[in-house]
Motif scaffolding. Structure first.
Motif, short mmCIF file in Angstrom:
data_model
loop_
_atom_site.label_atom_id
_atom_site.label_comp_id
_atom_site.label_asym_id
_atom_site.label_seq_id
_atom_site.Cartn_x
_atom_site.Cartn_y
_atom_site.Cartn_z
N ARG A 124 0.82 -1.22 0.00
CA ARG A 124 0.00 0.00 0.00
C ARG A 124 0.85 1.27 0.00
NH1 ARG A 124 -2.08 0.35 6.22
NH2 ARG A 124 -3.01 2.32 5.62
N ALA A 125 0.33 2.31 -0.62
CA ALA A 125 0.95 3.63 -0.48
C ALA A 125 0.45 4.24 0.83
CB ALA A 125 0.55 4.51 -1.66
N PRO A 126 1.24 5.16 1.41
CA PRO A 126 0.88 5.71 2.73
C PRO A 126 -0.48 6.42 2.75
CG PRO A 126 3.05 6.54 2.01
CD PRO A 126 2.55 5.65 0.93
N GLU A 127 -0.92 6.99 1.62
CA GLU A 127 -2.19 7.75 1.66
C GLU A 127 -3.43 6.87 1.69
OE1 GLU A 127 0.28 7.95 -0.53
OE2 GLU A 127 -0.43 8.63 -2.49
N VAL A 128 -3.27 5.55 1.54
CA VAL A 128 -4.45 4.68 1.62
C VAL A 128 -4.77 4.46 3.09
CG1 VAL A 128 -5.42 2.44 0.99
CG2 VAL A 128 -3.70 3.50 -0.48
N PRO A 129 -5.99 4.83 3.52
CA PRO A 129 -6.30 4.73 4.95
C PRO A 129 -6.34 3.29 5.45
CG PRO A 129 -8.08 5.86 3.73
CD PRO A 129 -7.08 5.41 2.73
N ASP A 130 -6.05 3.14 6.73
CA ASP A 130 -6.13 1.83 7.39
C ASP A 130 -7.51 1.19 7.25
OD1 ASP A 130 -3.58 1.57 8.35
OD2 ASP A 130 -4.02 2.49 10.30
N GLU A 131 -8.54 2.04 7.16
CA GLU A 131 -9.90 1.51 7.04
C GLU A 131 -10.06 0.67 5.76
OE1 GLU A 131 -9.12 4.31 8.32
OE2 GLU A 131 -10.28 4.43 10.18
N VAL A 132 -9.36 1.06 4.70
CA VAL A 132 -9.45 0.32 3.43
C VAL A 132 -8.66 -0.98 3.52
CG1 VAL A 132 -8.86 0.36 0.97
CG2 VAL A 132 -9.81 2.41 2.06
N THR A 133 -7.47 -0.91 4.10
CA THR A 133 -6.56 -2.06 4.09
C THR A 133 -6.70 -2.94 5.32
OG1 THR A 133 -4.80 -0.92 5.28
CG2 THR A 133 -4.87 -0.59 2.89
N ALA A 134 -7.58 -2.54 6.22
CA ALA A 134 -7.72 -3.22 7.51
C ALA A 134 -6.39 -3.25 8.25
CB ALA A 134 -8.29 -4.64 7.32
#
Ligand code: TXA
Ligand code: MG
Length: 333
Positions: free
Chosen positions: A103-113
């Motif tokens: 993941r890139a850093p701007e992808v929130p934790d909510e998306v990637t769990a």
């Protein structure tokens, strides 16, 4: 909640713009993709993404797919774009394939769990594409059904599961592929098949070489594909799959259930000589079978079936996605 019809081939730009505004404002929009309907939110807005989990009743450890309009936008959400990703994207995007990458850093934790990876897909459906272009943001979108229930291949299925839980439903008619995208994990040393879909295994292997299936672990939180709970894609009815050599057992199960007063449905590849109330014949070809499978399950659920008897589908890589969905739908716990 509003339901708006939209032409699946030439979506009305005004309708698309309105839906894009809802999404940019942090709302939830259900929309058709070529696989199944998705319920989308701005993938870069953690608060909007949390609403998806609430709407679906989905546990937050199960990550979402980020949908993007093209390879260039996909590359912005990951820190690595291996040669295998380039080749798979070249061959299958836009289309029913999802790639898991760092993941890139701007992808929130909510998306990637909270994982180190993100799932990316460029859908082919004209409505999904127009929406992604117009919104100008990546869309986190799981299948538009309540958690563990059968995915939606029509807007009516979406409404059945998520009525009042999303802001807008775009009704683009029935989807063409009918089962969820193939998910391939490219974040490790070797490509792994996390979820089979409509793409034949041989076609994937032609591009990436050997493609083992991720091991299925008992503990869901520890498995590489967190969404791969055994019981999934499930109708309310109990579902039993019978090998084609066990047809007498299938007919016997039908008779016994009907005698007990149960309502029995069947998904058949050839006629069954038994008193089943809702027998449905499905095509003996994986593509049309996949297209019709979830509608058939929704229909049998709506008919109040307690038990659904299913002819096992043939072995072979083209049937892998359908076989996987049938075995999950049949799983009891
Ligand atoms: O066809 C589809 O893929 C549909 C349409 C709407 O695009 N979407 C869909 O989403 O089926 P969902 O959330 O129902 O399934 C996504 C699957 C889940 O099994 C999830 O666990 C897995 O992808 N997944 C998502 N992100 C992942 C990640 N970072 N690592 C491993 N698996 C991931
Ligand atoms: Mg799903």
């Amino acid at each position: 909640m509003e339901i708006v019809r939209i032409d699946p081939l030439e979506p009305d730009p005004a309708v698309v713009r309105r839906a894009a505004e809802v999404l940019r404002g942090g709302g939830l929009v259900a929309f058709p993709t070529e696989t199944v309907y998705g319920v989308g939110a701005n993938a870069l807005d953690a608060v909007a993404v949390r609403r998806i989990f609430e709407a679906k009743g989905r546990p937050s450890f199960n990550p979402l797919i980020a949908h993007v309009p093209d390879v260039e936008r996909a590359m912005r959400l990951t820190t690595s774009w291996p040669d295998s990703a380039a080749r798979l994207a070249e061959r299958f995007w836009p289309g029913p394939l999802t790639l898991v990458l760092p993941r890139a850093p701007e992808v929130p934790d909510e998306v990637t769990a909270g994982r180190g990876t993100v799932a990316l897909r460029v859908p082919a459906h004209a409505v999904a594409r127009a929406l992604l272009q117009s919104a100008g943001i990546p869309l986190a979108a799981p299948s538009a059904n309540r958690y563990t229930e059968v995915s939606a291949t029509t807007a009516a299925h979406v409404v059945k599961g998520l009525a009042g839980r999303v802001d807008l439903v775009l009704d683009g008619g029935p989807t063409s592929v009918g089962i969820e995208s193939t998910v391939v994990d490219l974040s490790g040393d070797q490509p792994l098949l996390l979820r089979p879909g409509s793409i034949a295994l041989s076609d994937l292997r032609e591009v990436v070489g050997p493609l083992p299936r991720a091991a299925e672990m008992e503990d869901e939180t520890a498995r590489p594909s967190p969404g791969m709970v055994r019981r999934h894609y499930s109708p309310r009815a109990r579902l039993r799959v019978f090998q084609r050599s066990d047809r007498s057992a299938m007919a016997e199960a039908a008779r016994a259930a009907v005698e007990r007063g149960a309502r029995v449905g069947a998904l058949l590849l050839e006629p069954l000589n038994a008193p089943v109330q809702h027998a449905m014949q499905l095509p003996a070809d994986p593509e049309p079978y996949a297209r019709l499978l979830y509608s058939a399950l929704h229909e049998l659920d709506d008919a109040g079936c307690d038990l659904i008897l299913v002819d096992a589908v043939p072995e072979g890589g083209e049937w892998l996605g359908v076989r996987d969905r049938l075995s999950r739908a049949a799983h009891q716990d």
